[in-house]
Design a protein around this motif. Sequence first.
Motif, short mmCIF file in Angstrom:
data_model
loop_
_atom_site.label_atom_id
_atom_site.label_comp_id
_atom_site.label_asym_id
_atom_site.label_seq_id
_atom_site.Cartn_x
_atom_site.Cartn_y
_atom_site.Cartn_z
N VAL A 1 -47.45 51.13 -82.99
CA VAL A 1 -46.82 51.07 -84.30
C VAL A 1 -46.32 52.82 -84.60
O VAL A 1 -47.91 53.40 -84.42
CB VAL A 1 -47.87 50.60 -85.62
CG1 VAL A 1 -47.73 50.76 -87.37
CG2 VAL A 1 -48.34 49.29 -84.95
N LEU A 2 -45.42 52.93 -84.37
CA LEU A 2 -45.44 54.70 -85.76
C LEU A 2 -45.33 54.51 -86.91
O LEU A 2 -45.65 53.41 -87.85
CB LEU A 2 -44.14 54.43 -85.29
CG LEU A 2 -43.71 54.94 -84.19
CD1 LEU A 2 -42.33 55.70 -83.24
CD2 LEU A 2 -44.49 55.37 -83.00
N ARG A 3 -45.58 55.98 -87.54
CA ARG A 3 -45.39 55.68 -89.28
C ARG A 3 -45.25 57.05 -89.63
O ARG A 3 -45.10 57.91 -89.33
CB ARG A 3 -47.39 55.62 -89.60
CG ARG A 3 -47.83 56.44 -91.31
CD ARG A 3 -49.14 56.16 -91.57
NE ARG A 3 -50.18 55.17 -91.43
CZ ARG A 3 -50.88 54.68 -91.31
NH1 ARG A 3 -51.87 55.46 -91.23
NH2 ARG A 3 -51.24 53.63 -90.53
N ASP A 4 -44.30 56.96 -90.93
CA ASP A 4 -43.55 58.33 -91.36
C ASP A 4 -44.01 58.11 -92.86
O ASP A 4 -45.02 57.56 -93.37
CB ASP A 4 -42.45 58.02 -90.87
CG ASP A 4 -41.66 57.16 -91.61
OD1 ASP A 4 -41.95 56.62 -92.35
OD2 ASP A 4 -40.24 57.24 -91.24
N HIS A 5 -43.55 58.70 -93.58
CA HIS A 5 -43.54 58.99 -94.69
C HIS A 5 -43.09 57.56 -95.27
O HIS A 5 -43.55 57.47 -96.97
CB HIS A 5 -42.78 60.18 -95.96
CG HIS A 5 -41.31 59.69 -95.24
ND1 HIS A 5 -40.96 59.97 -94.51
CD2 HIS A 5 -40.41 60.07 -95.95
CE1 HIS A 5 -39.33 60.03 -94.18
NE2 HIS A 5 -39.61 59.82 -95.95
N THR A 6 -42.21 56.77 -95.42
CA THR A 6 -42.08 55.79 -95.50
C THR A 6 -43.56 54.34 -95.29
O THR A 6 -42.94 52.98 -95.90
CB THR A 6 -40.52 55.47 -95.58
OG1 THR A 6 -40.30 54.89 -93.92
CG2 THR A 6 -40.27 56.66 -95.72
N GLY A 7 -43.55 54.64 -94.36
CA GLY A 7 -44.13 53.45 -93.74
C GLY A 7 -44.90 53.10 -92.29
O GLY A 7 -44.46 54.49 -91.80
N ASP A 8 -44.72 52.05 -91.99
CA ASP A 8 -45.13 51.90 -90.09
C ASP A 8 -44.56 50.78 -90.02
O ASP A 8 -43.41 49.99 -90.66
CB ASP A 8 -46.60 51.06 -90.39
CG ASP A 8 -47.61 51.96 -90.51
OD1 ASP A 8 -47.21 53.63 -91.01
OD2 ASP A 8 -49.15 51.49 -90.45
N LEU A 9 -44.14 51.05 -88.23
CA LEU A 9 -42.85 49.92 -88.20
C LEU A 9 -43.43 50.30 -86.57
O LEU A 9 -43.70 51.21 -85.55
CB LEU A 9 -41.22 50.97 -87.95
CG LEU A 9 -40.22 49.94 -87.13
CD1 LEU A 9 -40.08 48.31 -87.63
CD2 LEU A 9 -38.79 50.56 -87.41
N GLN A 10 -43.88 48.81 -86.48
CA GLN A 10 -44.19 49.01 -84.43
C GLN A 10 -42.60 49.17 -83.35
O GLN A 10 -41.10 48.85 -84.10
CB GLN A 10 -43.75 47.89 -84.24
CG GLN A 10 -44.27 46.85 -82.67
CD GLN A 10 -44.76 45.59 -82.84
OE1 GLN A 10 -46.08 44.95 -83.30
NE2 GLN A 10 -44.14 44.94 -81.80
#
Length: 512
Positions: free
Chosen positions: A96-105
Amino acid sequence: MTQRPDSTDPEASALVAARKEKLSRWRKDRGVEGYGHRVDDLVALDQARAMFNQEAHDAWAAASESGEDMEDARPIVRVAGRCVQHRAMGKLVFMVLRDHTGDLQVSISKQDLDVDAFKIASKLDYGDIVVAGGPMGMTKKGEICVWANEFAVHCKSLAPPPEKFHGLTDQEARYRRRYVDMYANPETLGVFYARSRIISCMRRHMEDAGYVEVETPMMQPVAGGAAARPFTTHHNALDIDLYMRIAPELYLKRLLVGGMPRVFELNRNFRNEGISRRHNPEFTMLEAYEAFGDYESVLERGECLLRAVAAELAEGGSMERPYGDIVIDWSKPFQRRTYAELIEAGAGIDMHDEAAVRARAKEMGMEDAASKDHWLLVEAIFDSLGEAAIDPATPTYVVDFPSAVSPLSRPQEEQPELAYRSELFIAGMELGNFYTELNDPAIQEDAFSRQLTGADDETQAFRTMDHDFIDALQVGMPPAGGFGIGVDRVVMLMTDCTSIRDVILFPLMRPE
């Protein structure tokens, strides 16, 4: 509490050493530097998620299962983020990656990557920053993800992250290591994006109302514009002592003298005073002045401004925002109560009754009540008891302050002992001051003189007569209204943060 990379904690030091060793192996065995370069065509994780096409995914899945050869119509994306979850399962890797907009697998199959890239993906550490590219798809468990056929580490994290990435929970550590707090606790990032929106909204609102944004000195020869203990510094080349700005008021008024009709400044102020949940030595104010206005016009401006900010952040059109255990409805008109009324409600006395004021002050433990100035006692009683009588859930303008404690405000014509001054209170906090400005130089000079000789507090040593400002008033300043609003406290109210440190990116902390 998460440990710093240079921590003497043995476990943390071992983790750092292991990460450094892993980076060394990547460089030696696989030619991977670990600190990447420019990447074009990146999309934010929330945008990538929104690009998922169920119909294209279903068609591709059906064709893959049947062995049919067809063009893959799934959207192709390239994303970047910090790894916050990771699981390697033989020929599959899920993260799972995280950036300033949220998380995504991101899902990776061994057959879709070269050997070196898959090995690195399999051994990734929490906190590593990576870039992955491929079609937007879905796992067998129904999780929307990027099925990566492109993968690279662009920054190897050497510091151990918060335990299991459940967040940085130690409050002091969050303030000291805000850069960790921001990625470990997404709600923190949300507060500071909201802060940016709030300040942008304030700026637009003031410009749309015809105000011009200006900048005034942050180092000043006279600590003026407010009663506060300043920070001091020394200018070597000029060999003069200077004060860090405690308020921009006197400089902004000089601009009215110079012919600018409406001015405002989003300014940083510095006060060498206590630190609390509502006070930080360095803070942000919006301060504004309008020629030929008065405190009625700026009271209206302040109310409109805050309502615009609430509308900017409104969810589903609702102007109600929670703050602690109360809910503030920003769509309702602000209430007004007089200073005298609140002292009557909170202390049970008439503020004009000197004997009653001194007796009440003595009951409150003020040992010098018999000798201290009457109006300073009234001010202390208001601060302790009058403010408590204000409904915290109702934005309230307190009007008709005593002139004796309002040296920069114009006295009322019919009751000179009262000033055209108001303070705004919300949720138990003083949010701003609103004035009809004093533009008579003789009265202003007399008020400054009384302030210099009448006060008996720790700011006395730093108060000096601002002769240049008196000279500016003698040149002539038009009648005016002015106000100042604490931006940090507005952000607190709008984001439901009960500590000012939660809305300042890097609050002042005692060194460890």
